[in-house]
Design a protein around this motif. Structure first.
Motif, PDB file in Angstrom:
ATOM      1  N   VAL A 109       0.382  -0.993   0.281  1.00 21.44           N
ATOM      2  CA  VAL A 109       0.140   0.087  -0.192  1.00 21.44           C
ATOM      3  C   VAL A 109       0.893   0.932   0.047  1.00 21.44           C
ATOM      4  O   VAL A 109       0.886   2.286  -0.502  1.00 21.44           O
ATOM      5  CB  VAL A 109      -1.411  -0.049   0.713  1.00 21.44           C
ATOM      6  N   LEU A 110       2.310   1.540   1.238  1.00 23.81           N
ATOM      7  CA  LEU A 110       2.753   2.538   0.693  1.00 23.81           C
ATOM      8  C   LEU A 110       3.448   2.636  -0.658  1.00 23.81           C
ATOM      9  O   LEU A 110       3.633   3.792  -0.837  1.00 23.81           O
ATOM     10  CB  LEU A 110       3.931   2.359   1.623  1.00 23.81           C
ATOM     11  N   ILE A 111       3.954   1.611  -1.071  1.00 19.87           N
ATOM     12  CA  ILE A 111       4.424   1.544  -2.606  1.00 19.87           C
ATOM     13  C   ILE A 111       3.655   2.566  -3.762  1.00 19.87           C
ATOM     14  O   ILE A 111       4.216   2.841  -4.854  1.00 19.87           O
ATOM     15  CB  ILE A 111       5.040   0.083  -2.930  1.00 19.87           C
ATOM     16  N   LYS A 112       1.805   1.783  -3.248  1.00 20.51           N
ATOM     17  CA  LYS A 112       1.541   2.160  -5.014  1.00 20.51           C
ATOM     18  C   LYS A 112       1.074   3.776  -4.613  1.00 20.51           C
ATOM     19  O   LYS A 112       1.265   5.041  -5.437  1.00 20.51           O
ATOM     20  CB  LYS A 112      -0.050   1.791  -3.884  1.00 20.51           C
ATOM     21  N   ALA A 113       0.905   4.590  -2.634  1.00 18.40           N
ATOM     22  CA  ALA A 113       1.194   5.494  -2.168  1.00 18.40           C
ATOM     23  C   ALA A 113       1.933   6.320  -3.192  1.00 18.40           C
ATOM     24  O   ALA A 113       2.003   7.850  -2.984  1.00 18.40           O
ATOM     25  CB  ALA A 113       0.339   6.216  -0.754  1.00 18.40           C
ATOM     26  N   LEU A 114       3.506   6.012  -2.825  1.00 15.27           N
ATOM     27  CA  LEU A 114       5.296   6.862  -3.724  1.00 15.27           C
ATOM     28  C   LEU A 114       4.882   6.960  -4.446  1.00 15.27           C
ATOM     29  O   LEU A 114       5.221   7.837  -5.166  1.00 15.27           O
ATOM     30  CB  LEU A 114       5.529   5.972  -3.201  1.00 15.27           C
ATOM     31  N   SER A 115       4.045   5.772  -5.697  1.00 15.46           N
ATOM     32  CA  SER A 115       3.882   6.057  -6.811  1.00 15.46           C
ATOM     33  C   SER A 115       3.311   7.142  -7.469  1.00 15.46           C
ATOM     34  O   SER A 115       3.962   7.347  -8.301  1.00 15.46           O
ATOM     35  CB  SER A 115       3.300   4.678  -7.519  1.00 15.46           C
ATOM     36  N   LYS A 116       2.523   7.885  -6.708  1.00 14.46           N
ATOM     37  CA  LYS A 116       2.107   9.369  -6.874  1.00 14.46           C
ATOM     38  C   LYS A 116       2.875  10.522  -6.621  1.00 14.46           C
ATOM     39  O   LYS A 116       2.878  11.542  -7.532  1.00 14.46           O
ATOM     40  CB  LYS A 116       0.543   9.970  -6.349  1.00 14.46           C
ATOM     41  N   PHE A 117       4.294  10.135  -5.916  1.00 14.95           N
ATOM     42  CA  PHE A 117       4.995  11.606  -5.464  1.00 14.95           C
ATOM     43  C   PHE A 117       6.008  11.026  -6.517  1.00 14.95           C
ATOM     44  O   PHE A 117       7.218  11.725  -7.009  1.00 14.95           O
ATOM     45  CB  PHE A 117       5.135  11.166  -4.234  1.00 14.95           C
ATOM     46  N   LEU A 118       7.021   9.935  -6.499  1.00 17.32           N
ATOM     47  CA  LEU A 118       8.085   9.247  -6.694  1.00 17.32           C
ATOM     48  C   LEU A 118       7.834   9.101  -8.693  1.00 17.32           C
ATOM     49  O   LEU A 118       6.796   8.361  -8.910  1.00 17.32           O
ATOM     50  CB  LEU A 118       8.724   8.550  -6.178  1.00 17.32           C
TER      51      LEU A 118
END
Length: 312
Positions: free
Chosen positions: A252-261
Protein backbone atom coordinates in the motif's frame (compact mmCIF):
# COMPACT_ATOMS: atom_id res chain seq x y z
CA UNK A 1 16.86 -14.46 4.31
CA UNK A 2 18.38 -17.70 5.55
CA UNK A 3 20.71 -17.17 8.48
CA UNK A 4 22.67 -20.26 7.57
CA UNK A 5 22.14 -23.46 5.64
CA UNK A 6 20.87 -26.32 7.77
CA UNK A 7 23.46 -28.87 8.75
CA UNK A 8 21.97 -31.50 6.42
CA UNK A 9 22.53 -29.13 3.49
CA UNK A 10 26.02 -28.31 4.75
CA UNK A 11 27.00 -31.94 5.27
CA UNK A 12 26.49 -31.81 9.04
CA UNK A 13 29.46 -29.52 9.59
CA UNK A 14 30.44 -30.34 13.17
CA UNK A 15 33.71 -28.43 13.16
CA UNK A 16 34.53 -26.79 16.51
CA UNK A 17 34.88 -23.04 16.79
CA UNK A 18 37.23 -21.23 19.14
CA UNK A 19 35.85 -19.58 22.27
CA UNK A 20 34.63 -16.02 21.82
CA UNK A 21 36.17 -12.80 23.00
CA UNK A 22 33.47 -10.70 21.38
CA UNK A 23 33.56 -7.08 22.48
CA UNK A 24 30.78 -5.16 24.21
CA UNK A 25 29.24 -4.47 20.80
CA UNK A 26 28.69 -8.20 20.34
CA UNK A 27 28.72 -10.38 23.45
CA UNK A 28 30.69 -10.95 26.60
CA UNK A 29 33.72 -13.21 26.92
CA UNK A 30 32.75 -16.84 26.80
CA UNK A 31 33.56 -18.37 30.19
CA UNK A 32 34.29 -22.04 30.83
CA UNK A 33 30.87 -22.40 32.48
CA UNK A 34 29.15 -20.96 29.42
CA UNK A 35 31.21 -23.20 27.13
CA UNK A 36 30.23 -26.22 29.23
CA UNK A 37 26.59 -25.09 29.04
CA UNK A 38 26.80 -24.91 25.23
CA UNK A 39 28.56 -28.27 24.94
CA UNK A 40 25.95 -29.92 27.15
CA UNK A 41 23.23 -28.69 24.81
CA UNK A 42 25.12 -29.61 21.64
CA UNK A 43 25.40 -25.95 20.63
CA UNK A 44 28.26 -24.11 18.93
CA UNK A 45 29.00 -20.46 19.56
CA UNK A 46 29.05 -18.19 16.52
CA UNK A 47 31.70 -15.49 16.34
CA UNK A 48 31.59 -11.95 15.08
CA UNK A 49 32.16 -12.03 11.33
CA UNK A 50 30.11 -15.20 10.90
CA UNK A 51 27.27 -14.43 8.49
CA UNK A 52 24.56 -15.97 10.66
CA UNK A 53 25.86 -14.30 13.83
CA UNK A 54 25.99 -10.87 12.22
CA UNK A 55 22.50 -11.13 10.71
CA UNK A 56 20.95 -12.30 13.98
CA UNK A 57 22.84 -9.69 15.99
CA UNK A 58 21.77 -6.91 13.62
CA UNK A 59 18.13 -7.99 13.70
CA UNK A 60 18.17 -8.17 17.51
CA UNK A 61 19.79 -4.76 17.91
CA UNK A 62 17.34 -3.27 15.42
CA UNK A 63 14.35 -4.70 17.26
CA UNK A 64 15.56 -4.32 20.83
CA UNK A 65 17.66 -1.15 20.70
CA UNK A 66 20.14 -0.34 23.45
CA UNK A 67 17.99 -1.60 26.32
CA UNK A 68 19.27 -5.17 25.86
CA UNK A 69 22.76 -6.66 25.75
CA UNK A 70 23.26 -9.59 23.40
CA UNK A 71 25.61 -11.93 25.26
CA UNK A 72 26.03 -14.74 22.76
CA UNK A 73 24.59 -16.37 19.65
CA UNK A 74 24.78 -20.16 19.44
CA UNK A 75 23.88 -22.59 16.67
CA UNK A 76 22.28 -25.99 17.02
CA UNK A 77 24.95 -28.45 15.93
CA UNK A 78 22.52 -31.39 15.49
CA UNK A 79 25.27 -33.58 16.94
CA UNK A 80 23.36 -36.50 18.46
CA UNK A 81 21.12 -39.07 16.85
CA UNK A 82 17.94 -37.60 18.30
CA UNK A 83 18.57 -34.04 17.10
CA UNK A 84 19.56 -35.27 13.63
CA UNK A 85 16.36 -37.27 13.50
CA UNK A 86 14.40 -34.10 14.36
CA UNK A 87 16.18 -32.25 11.55
CA UNK A 88 15.37 -35.04 9.11
CA UNK A 89 11.75 -35.09 10.32
CA UNK A 90 11.44 -31.36 9.66
CA UNK A 91 12.81 -31.84 6.13
CA UNK A 92 10.40 -34.70 5.42
CA UNK A 93 7.41 -32.60 6.52
CA UNK A 94 8.72 -29.62 4.55
CA UNK A 95 8.79 -31.77 1.41
CA UNK A 96 5.31 -33.10 2.18
CA UNK A 97 3.83 -29.62 2.68
CA UNK A 98 5.60 -28.40 -0.46
CA UNK A 99 4.06 -31.19 -2.52
CA UNK A 100 0.69 -30.60 -0.86
CA UNK A 101 0.52 -26.95 -1.84
CA UNK A 102 3.14 -26.17 -4.45
CA UNK A 103 4.47 -29.31 -6.08
CA UNK A 104 8.14 -29.06 -7.01
CA UNK A 105 8.09 -25.28 -7.19
CA UNK A 106 9.08 -24.81 -3.57
CA UNK A 107 6.67 -21.99 -2.75
CA UNK A 108 4.09 -24.12 -1.03
CA UNK A 109 6.18 -24.99 2.02
CA UNK A 110 6.64 -21.33 3.12
CA UNK A 111 9.35 -21.68 5.73
CA UNK A 112 10.01 -18.61 7.90
CA UNK A 113 12.12 -17.87 10.96
CA UNK A 114 10.41 -17.17 14.28
CA UNK A 115 11.35 -16.43 17.90
CA UNK A 116 10.15 -18.19 21.03
CA UNK A 117 11.31 -17.54 24.59
CA UNK A 118 12.37 -20.49 26.73
CA UNK A 119 13.52 -21.06 30.28
CA UNK A 120 17.07 -22.26 30.79
CA UNK A 121 15.89 -25.50 32.37
CA UNK A 122 13.69 -26.22 29.33
CA UNK A 123 16.46 -25.94 26.75
CA UNK A 124 17.98 -29.40 27.03
CA UNK A 125 14.61 -31.15 26.87
CA UNK A 126 13.47 -29.09 23.87
CA UNK A 127 16.69 -29.61 21.91
CA UNK A 128 16.89 -33.34 22.67
CA UNK A 129 13.23 -34.40 22.68
CA UNK A 130 11.20 -31.52 21.29
CA UNK A 131 8.42 -29.36 22.68
CA UNK A 132 6.35 -31.20 25.26
CA UNK A 133 3.84 -28.40 25.79
CA UNK A 134 3.17 -24.87 24.50
CA UNK A 135 5.63 -22.38 25.99
CA UNK A 136 4.62 -19.40 28.08
CA UNK A 137 1.53 -18.17 26.32
CA UNK A 138 -1.86 -17.18 27.59
CA UNK A 139 -3.76 -19.52 25.29
CA UNK A 140 -5.56 -16.61 23.64
CA UNK A 141 -5.01 -18.10 20.16
CA UNK A 142 -5.67 -21.71 21.00
CA UNK A 143 -3.42 -24.51 22.18
CA UNK A 144 -0.10 -24.34 20.43
CA UNK A 145 3.31 -22.74 20.21
CA UNK A 146 3.30 -18.99 19.51
CA UNK A 147 6.34 -17.54 17.74
CA UNK A 148 7.15 -13.94 16.79
CA UNK A 149 8.45 -13.17 13.27
CA UNK A 150 12.22 -12.88 13.08
CA UNK A 151 12.06 -9.08 12.75
CA UNK A 152 10.12 -8.79 16.05
CA UNK A 153 12.28 -10.22 18.84
CA UNK A 154 10.91 -7.64 21.27
CA UNK A 155 7.39 -9.07 21.06
CA UNK A 156 8.80 -12.44 22.04
CA UNK A 157 11.12 -11.09 24.71
CA UNK A 158 8.33 -9.17 26.43
CA UNK A 159 6.54 -12.50 26.97
CA UNK A 160 9.58 -14.00 28.68
CA UNK A 161 10.73 -13.83 32.27
CA UNK A 162 14.23 -13.09 33.50
CA UNK A 163 16.17 -16.17 34.53
CA UNK A 164 17.97 -14.36 37.34
CA UNK A 165 18.35 -11.01 39.03
CA UNK A 166 20.82 -9.90 36.35
CA UNK A 167 18.13 -10.21 33.67
CA UNK A 168 19.34 -13.23 31.68
CA UNK A 169 16.87 -14.44 29.05
CA UNK A 170 16.99 -17.09 26.34
CA UNK A 171 15.41 -16.89 22.88
CA UNK A 172 15.25 -19.72 20.35
CA UNK A 173 15.29 -18.71 16.70
CA UNK A 174 13.50 -21.49 14.85
CA UNK A 175 12.65 -22.44 11.32
CA UNK A 176 8.86 -22.50 11.13
CA UNK A 177 7.04 -24.53 8.50
CA UNK A 178 3.97 -22.38 7.91
CA UNK A 179 2.65 -23.90 4.70
CA UNK A 180 -0.84 -22.49 4.21
CA UNK A 181 -1.85 -20.36 7.18
CA UNK A 182 -5.32 -19.53 8.43
CA UNK A 183 -6.37 -16.61 10.59
CA UNK A 184 -6.88 -17.62 14.21
CA UNK A 185 -9.21 -15.25 16.07
CA UNK A 186 -8.36 -14.05 19.55
CA UNK A 187 -10.11 -16.30 22.06
CA UNK A 188 -9.81 -19.45 19.95
CA UNK A 189 -9.68 -22.74 21.85
CA UNK A 190 -8.58 -24.95 18.95
CA UNK A 191 -5.57 -27.26 19.17
CA UNK A 192 -5.36 -28.27 15.50
CA UNK A 193 -6.09 -26.75 12.07
CA UNK A 194 -9.72 -26.16 11.13
CA UNK A 195 -9.26 -28.44 8.11
CA UNK A 196 -6.47 -30.47 6.41
CA UNK A 197 -6.08 -27.56 3.99
CA UNK A 198 -4.20 -25.52 6.59
CA UNK A 199 -0.85 -26.13 8.25
CA UNK A 200 -0.50 -23.24 10.72
CA UNK A 201 -2.23 -20.17 12.08
CA UNK A 202 -1.50 -16.44 12.17
CA UNK A 203 -3.16 -13.50 13.87
CA UNK A 204 -3.07 -11.52 10.60
CA UNK A 205 -2.47 -12.81 7.07
CA UNK A 206 -0.98 -9.59 5.68
CA UNK A 207 1.30 -8.66 8.59
CA UNK A 208 1.39 -11.39 11.25
CA UNK A 209 2.65 -10.64 14.73
CA UNK A 210 2.25 -14.26 15.82
CA UNK A 211 2.88 -17.57 14.10
CA UNK A 212 0.65 -20.20 15.73
CA UNK A 213 1.86 -23.78 15.41
CA UNK A 214 -0.68 -26.18 16.82
CA UNK A 215 0.31 -28.58 19.58
CA UNK A 216 -0.21 -31.41 17.06
CA UNK A 217 2.46 -29.87 14.79
CA UNK A 218 5.01 -28.47 17.28
CA UNK A 219 7.62 -31.18 16.76
CA UNK A 220 7.27 -31.54 13.00
CA UNK A 221 6.83 -27.92 11.89
CA UNK A 222 9.28 -26.10 14.19
CA UNK A 223 13.06 -26.61 14.14
CA UNK A 224 15.19 -24.75 16.73
CA UNK A 225 18.37 -23.60 14.95
CA UNK A 226 19.84 -20.82 17.09
CA UNK A 227 19.89 -19.77 20.72
CA UNK A 228 20.41 -16.12 21.63
CA UNK A 229 21.36 -15.28 25.22
CA UNK A 230 20.27 -11.77 26.19
CA UNK A 231 20.49 -9.58 29.26
CA UNK A 232 17.39 -7.41 29.42
CA UNK A 233 15.70 -5.06 31.92
CA UNK A 234 12.56 -6.23 33.66
CA UNK A 235 10.45 -3.53 31.98
CA UNK A 236 11.01 -3.63 28.23
CA UNK A 237 9.86 -0.83 25.94
CA UNK A 238 9.51 -0.69 22.20
CA UNK A 239 12.44 1.00 20.50
CA UNK A 240 11.65 4.52 19.31
CA UNK A 241 14.38 4.37 16.69
CA UNK A 242 12.39 2.35 14.21
CA UNK A 243 10.31 4.20 11.67
CA UNK A 244 7.33 1.94 11.18
CA UNK A 245 3.78 2.53 10.14
CA UNK A 246 1.10 0.90 12.27
CA UNK A 247 -1.43 1.43 9.46
CA UNK A 248 0.20 0.77 6.10
CA UNK A 249 1.36 -2.48 4.58
CA UNK A 250 4.36 -2.02 2.29
CA UNK A 251 2.46 -2.76 -0.96
CA UNK A 252 0.00 0.00 0.00
CA UNK A 253 2.87 2.35 0.82
CA UNK A 254 4.56 1.63 -2.52
CA UNK A 255 1.33 2.36 -4.36
CA UNK A 256 0.99 5.67 -2.52
CA UNK A 257 4.63 6.57 -3.21
CA UNK A 258 4.13 5.98 -6.93
CA UNK A 259 2.04 9.17 -7.03
CA UNK A 260 5.04 11.22 -5.86
CA UNK A 261 8.17 9.43 -7.12
CA UNK A 262 9.40 8.64 -10.65
CA UNK A 263 8.98 5.04 -11.91
CA UNK A 264 12.73 4.38 -11.67
CA UNK A 265 12.69 4.99 -7.90
CA UNK A 266 9.54 2.93 -7.45
CA UNK A 267 11.25 0.01 -9.21
CA UNK A 268 14.18 0.28 -6.79
CA UNK A 269 11.81 0.29 -3.79
CA UNK A 270 9.92 -2.71 -5.21
CA UNK A 271 13.24 -4.55 -5.59
CA UNK A 272 14.16 -3.82 -1.98
CA UNK A 273 10.72 -5.01 -0.85
CA UNK A 274 11.12 -8.23 -2.85
CA UNK A 275 14.55 -8.76 -1.27
CA UNK A 276 12.98 -8.38 2.18
CA UNK A 277 10.20 -10.82 1.34
CA UNK A 278 12.84 -13.31 0.19
CA UNK A 279 14.79 -12.71 3.44
CA UNK A 280 17.79 -11.20 1.66
CA UNK A 281 17.53 -8.09 3.83
CA UNK A 282 15.83 -7.45 7.15
CA UNK A 283 12.74 -5.31 7.58
CA UNK A 284 14.80 -2.64 9.32
CA UNK A 285 17.18 -2.56 6.34
CA UNK A 286 14.21 -2.24 4.00
CA UNK A 287 12.87 0.70 6.00
CA UNK A 288 16.25 2.44 6.00
CA UNK A 289 16.63 1.99 2.23
CA UNK A 290 13.14 3.34 1.57
CA UNK A 291 13.83 6.31 3.84
CA UNK A 292 17.04 7.07 1.95
CA UNK A 293 15.06 7.21 -1.32
CA UNK A 294 11.95 9.06 -0.18
CA UNK A 295 13.11 11.13 2.76
CA UNK A 296 11.22 11.16 6.06
CA UNK A 297 9.11 14.18 5.18
CA UNK A 298 7.33 12.41 2.32
CA UNK A 299 6.89 9.20 4.33
CA UNK A 300 5.36 11.03 7.28
CA UNK A 301 3.03 12.91 4.94
CA UNK A 302 1.79 9.71 3.28
CA UNK A 303 1.38 7.81 6.55
CA UNK A 304 -0.53 10.65 8.19
CA UNK A 305 -2.75 11.06 5.13
CA UNK A 306 -3.48 7.35 5.04
CA UNK A 307 -4.24 7.25 8.76
CA UNK A 308 -6.59 10.21 8.42
CA UNK A 309 -8.34 8.48 5.48
CA UNK A 310 -8.84 5.27 7.50
CA UNK A 311 -10.29 7.16 10.46
CA UNK A 312 -12.85 8.77 8.18
Amino acid sequence: MDYVRTQVEAGFDDSEQEGSTISESGSCDYSSDQRSFADELGLMELLEGDKAHDLIYRNCKSGLGDQCQILSVLRNGFRNVGSRAKLKTFQIFQEAVQMKHGGDGGGGAKVKYGWCSVAKQELKTILEYGFSEPLRNDGSFGRGLYLSPDNSPLDCLKDSASESEDGMRFLLLCRVLLGKSEIVPHGSTRSCPSSPEFDSGVDDLASPKKYIVWSTHMNTHVLPEFLVCIKAPFNLTRSSKRLRSPWMAFPVLIKALSKFLPPSQILVIQKHYKDQQNRRISRSELIQRVRSITGDKLLVHIIKAFGHKVQH
